[in-house]
Motif scaffolding. Structure first.
Motif, PDB file in Angstrom:
ATOM      1  N   VAL A  26       0.816  -1.209   0.000  1.00  0.00           N
ATOM      2  CA  VAL A  26       0.000   0.000   0.000  1.00  0.00           C
ATOM      3  C   VAL A  26       0.856   1.268   0.000  1.00  0.00           C
ATOM      4  CG1 VAL A  26      -1.664   1.329   1.357  1.00  0.00           C
ATOM      5  CG2 VAL A  26      -1.995  -1.124   1.033  1.00  0.00           C
ATOM      6  N   VAL A  56      -7.760   2.633   0.470  1.00  0.00           N
ATOM      7  CA  VAL A  56      -7.153   1.503   1.193  1.00  0.00           C
ATOM      8  C   VAL A  56      -8.211   0.746   1.981  1.00  0.00           C
ATOM      9  CG1 VAL A  56      -5.516   0.863   3.016  1.00  0.00           C
ATOM     10  CG2 VAL A  56      -4.848   2.527   1.272  1.00  0.00           C
ATOM     11  N   THR A 109      -0.924  -5.164   5.207  1.00  0.00           N
ATOM     12  CA  THR A 109      -1.396  -3.798   5.427  1.00  0.00           C
ATOM     13  C   THR A 109      -1.454  -3.480   6.916  1.00  0.00           C
ATOM     14  OG1 THR A 109      -2.664  -3.931   3.378  1.00  0.00           O
ATOM     15  CG2 THR A 109      -3.206  -2.142   4.870  1.00  0.00           C
TER      16      THR A 109
END
Length: 196
Positions: A26, A56, A109
């Motif tokens: 990300v 996201v 993430t």
């Protein structure tokens, strides 16, 4: 009069972001890269996702939905709750060995966003709590005297697959499935098993 975005604009952007986030992580992917890859304008992207955090979060929710596909696939191959737990491990083992996979996007993430207040961190944490609850519900349907312990052990096997599966390939997935079978057999046996 401004043009109205096509109905699939949000999905196209999210699909592009998913591919890029899965490939590079990300933090490594900027909004301009998504715009360039998707072929959409900046205004369109920001009308659908006002910030990168919004994008996201949408990405993580999509990835969380993939777990539901894993559960459904495992249920179709299982004849009992015990077998369902093992089939979950098998299904994860298959997925982590698909070309281009870098492990679990929610785990990576989660590591990229350690701030507990960040929305990406919260979505990832909520996902893991949901998975744990699902595993505990499934384990409660088995003969295990301590279904929470069984569920947590299966979750750690799945976590190990997401971490090491792409490294060890199909052989690692076979070992994980065999380990899950051993754990389920031990935890559901009539003989009490002492914790160490």
């Amino acid at each position: 009069m401004p043009r109205k975005p096509s109905p699939d604009a949000r999905e196209r952007i999210l699909e592009t972001a998913t591919r890029l986030f899965n490939s590079y992580g990300v933090h490594a992917v900027g909004m301009q890269q998504i715009i360039d890859e998707c072929g959409c304008g900046k205004n369109l992207l920001y009308s659908q996702f006002p910030s990168k955090d919004d994008l996201v979060v949408a990405y993580l929710r999509r990835c969380s939905g993939d777990w539901d596909d894993i559960v459904a696939g495992a249920a179709a191959a299982a004849g009992s709750p015990e077998r369902h737990l093992v089939e979950l491990v098998r299904e994860v083992g298959t997925r982590v060995n698909e070309p281009g996979t870098r492990g679990c996007p929610l785990r990576t993430t989660f590591a990229e966003f350690p701030d507990r207040e960040h929305p990406a961190h919260r979505v990832s944490l909520d996902h893991f709590m949901r998975v744990r609850a699902q595993l505990r519900e499934l384990a409660a349907e088995t003969a295990a005297p301590d279904p929470e312990r069984l569920a947590d052990r299966i979750m750690f096997i799945i976590d190990g697959l997401y971490t090491n599966g792409p490294i060890f390939g199909g052989e690692g997935a076979k070992v994980a499935v065999a380990f899950a079978e051993d754990v389920v057999r031990t935890e559901t046996s009539a003989e009490p098993v002492e914790s160490r």
